[in-house]
Design a protein around this motif. Structure first.
Motif, PDB file in Angstrom:
ATOM      1  N   HIS A 111       0.808  -1.213   0.000  1.00 52.68           N
ATOM      2  CA  HIS A 111       0.000   0.000   0.000  1.00 52.68           C
ATOM      3  C   HIS A 111       0.846   1.270   0.000  1.00 52.68           C
ATOM      4  O   HIS A 111       0.295   2.376  -0.082  1.00 52.68           O
ATOM      5  N   ASN A 112       2.151   1.113   0.090  1.00 50.49           N
ATOM      6  CA  ASN A 112       3.057   2.265   0.002  1.00 50.49           C
ATOM      7  C   ASN A 112       3.693   2.389  -1.378  1.00 50.49           C
ATOM      8  O   ASN A 112       4.565   3.227  -1.590  1.00 50.49           O
ATOM      9  N   ALA A 113       3.271   1.572  -2.313  1.00 52.54           N
ATOM     10  CA  ALA A 113       3.834   1.611  -3.665  1.00 52.54           C
ATOM     11  C   ALA A 113       3.505   2.946  -4.339  1.00 52.54           C
ATOM     12  O   ALA A 113       2.415   3.490  -4.164  1.00 52.54           O
ATOM     13  N   PRO A 114       4.444   3.473  -5.130  1.00 54.50           N
ATOM     14  CA  PRO A 114       4.211   4.748  -5.832  1.00 54.50           C
ATOM     15  C   PRO A 114       3.395   4.536  -7.108  1.00 54.50           C
ATOM     16  O   PRO A 114       3.859   4.814  -8.226  1.00 54.50           O
ATOM     17  N   LEU A 115       2.187   4.053  -6.957  1.00 51.71           N
ATOM     18  CA  LEU A 115       1.348   3.717  -8.100  1.00 51.71           C
ATOM     19  C   LEU A 115       0.859   4.974  -8.816  1.00 51.71           C
ATOM     20  O   LEU A 115       0.663   6.028  -8.206  1.00 51.71           O
ATOM     21  N   ARG A 116       0.607   4.810 -10.097  1.00 49.89           N
ATOM     22  CA  ARG A 116       0.056   5.887 -10.914  1.00 49.89           C
ATOM     23  C   ARG A 116      -1.347   5.461 -11.349  1.00 49.89           C
ATOM     24  O   ARG A 116      -1.535   4.383 -11.922  1.00 49.89           O
ATOM     25  N   ALA A 117      -2.359   6.294 -11.032  1.00 51.43           N
ATOM     26  CA  ALA A 117      -3.755   5.915 -11.255  1.00 51.43           C
ATOM     27  C   ALA A 117      -4.453   6.876 -12.207  1.00 51.43           C
ATOM     28  O   ALA A 117      -4.188   8.083 -12.212  1.00 51.43           O
ATOM     29  N   LEU A 118      -5.371   6.334 -12.993  1.00 49.86           N
ATOM     30  CA  LEU A 118      -6.204   7.107 -13.909  1.00 49.86           C
ATOM     31  C   LEU A 118      -7.661   6.817 -13.589  1.00 49.86           C
ATOM     32  O   LEU A 118      -8.064   5.654 -13.482  1.00 49.86           O
ATOM     33  N   ALA A 134      -5.840   5.854   0.518  1.00 47.56           N
ATOM     34  CA  ALA A 134      -5.459   4.500   0.941  1.00 47.56           C
ATOM     35  C   ALA A 134      -4.041   4.143   0.517  1.00 47.56           C
ATOM     36  O   ALA A 134      -3.423   3.240   1.105  1.00 47.56           O
ATOM     37  N   PHE A 135      -3.522   4.833  -0.496  1.00 49.11           N
ATOM     38  CA  PHE A 135      -2.169   4.599  -1.015  1.00 49.11           C
ATOM     39  C   PHE A 135      -1.407   5.921  -0.950  1.00 49.11           C
ATOM     40  O   PHE A 135      -1.397   6.695  -1.905  1.00 49.11           O
ATOM     41  N   PRO A 136      -0.771   6.202   0.175  1.00 47.23           N
ATOM     42  CA  PRO A 136      -0.220   7.540   0.428  1.00 47.23           C
ATOM     43  C   PRO A 136       0.920   7.973  -0.491  1.00 47.23           C
ATOM     44  O   PRO A 136       1.277   9.162  -0.503  1.00 47.23           O
ATOM     45  N   HIS A 137       1.491   7.052  -1.272  1.00 48.21           N
ATOM     46  CA  HIS A 137       2.565   7.429  -2.197  1.00 48.21           C
ATOM     47  C   HIS A 137       2.116   7.367  -3.652  1.00 48.21           C
ATOM     48  O   HIS A 137       2.927   7.545  -4.562  1.00 48.21           O
ATOM     49  N   ALA A 138       0.851   7.139  -3.854  1.00 47.89           N
ATOM     50  CA  ALA A 138       0.312   7.087  -5.216  1.00 47.89           C
ATOM     51  C   ALA A 138      -0.016   8.491  -5.715  1.00 47.89           C
ATOM     52  O   ALA A 138      -0.204   9.430  -4.933  1.00 47.89           O
TER      53      ALA A 138
END
Length: 281
Positions: A111-118, A134-138
């Motif tokens: 959940h700390n992954a630097p995900l990129r969301a659209l 929910a994903f603080p580094h996204a």
């Protein structure tokens, strides 16, 4: 002066006649909104209500009697335990849509992954903003064809302290997007013509039709979305798509035609197949 109990009893009776479900609760929510207190503080009904408060309450009550959505009247709706500002032009967040965030939390164990969301058709921004909480580094991008909806999304990003991690832009799905994303969300319009005829006036007459109606069979948006999702989903990414009752098989076929494979179909709390999780084939 009159008592809160009398005011609430009279208001609930009027709401009942107007066909409003949970009439007593809604009356209490409206009065609590005027008084700027918790609705729980009105359960005993012993509070005295002065003429100014009563007049302000009556004005809001009359709006609700006209079937304006309660969320528009009080100006907020909770989603994923977060507050969201809503009003004309913004689809009101629904509890079943939270399923997409739940599934994302399962699908991405870190959940700390630097995900990129659209988020395609972002509306109030509730999905993207809840995901970022929910994903603080996204980080993410929300796109909507309605500038009115984007007004609410930008306000909600500020309210929920994620404005620095997301950008909201006007667009027709992902036509102007060039990058690929780890996560794609969409809750497109999926109500068909038959469903439109059965909608409550609260929804049909007030919430944005662009966010509700998906053509004769409710599937028009999915055909338009499929190539965008396929083109902009990263090789190991996942797309989360909300859908209506009985649409899963047809939408699976549409997405498969664009090269997307179903990983999971998840039901909502009512047991209705509500979310399709997709990846590349």
């Amino acid at each position: 002066m009159t008592s809160a109990a009398d005011v609430l009893r009279d208001a609930a009776a009027q709401l009942n006649v107007a066909g409003i479900e949970s009439a007593r609760l809604e009356a209490r929510l409206l009065l609590a909104h005027i008084l700027k207190i918790s609705p729980d503080e009105l359960i005993t009904g012993g509070r005295a209500i002065d003429a100014n408060v009563h007049a302000a309450f009556t004005a809001l009550l009359n709006r609700r009697l006209g079937h304006e959505p309660l969320a528009y009247i009080v100006g907020t709706k909770e989603f994923w335990s977060l507050p969201f500002a809503v009003g004309p032009g913004a689809l009101i967040p629904r509890p079943e849509t939270e399923l997409m965030i739940e599934l994302a939390l399962i699908q991405y164990a870190d959940h700390n992954a630097p995900l990129r969301a659209l988020d395609l058709g972002t509306g109030s921004g509730c999905i993207l903003i809840a995901f970022l909480s929910a994903f603080p580094h996204a980080t993410g991008v929300g796109i909507d064809i309605s500038e009115q909806a984007l007004h609410w999304a930008r306000q909600n990003a500020q309210m929920n302290n994620v404005a620095g991690r997301c950008h909201f832009t006007l667009g027709d799905w992902a036509h102007d997007v060039t990058e690929k994303f780890d996560v794609i969300f969409t809750n497109p319009p999926y109500i068909d013509n038959a469903g439109m005829a059965t909608l409550a006036p609260d929804v049909k007459d007030h919430e944005p039709g662009l966010a509700l109606f998906g053509g004769a069979d409710g599937l028009a948006s999915y055909g338009a979305l499929a190539p965008h999702i396929a083109n902009h989903l990263a090789p190991k990414g996942y797309a989360f798509i909300e859908m209506g009752m009985g649409q899963a098989v047809a939408i699976e076929q549409i997405m498969a035609g664009a090269g997307l494979k179903t990983r999971h179909i998840a039901p909502d709390m009512a047991g209705i197949e509500r979310c399709l999780v997709l990846g590349h084939q």
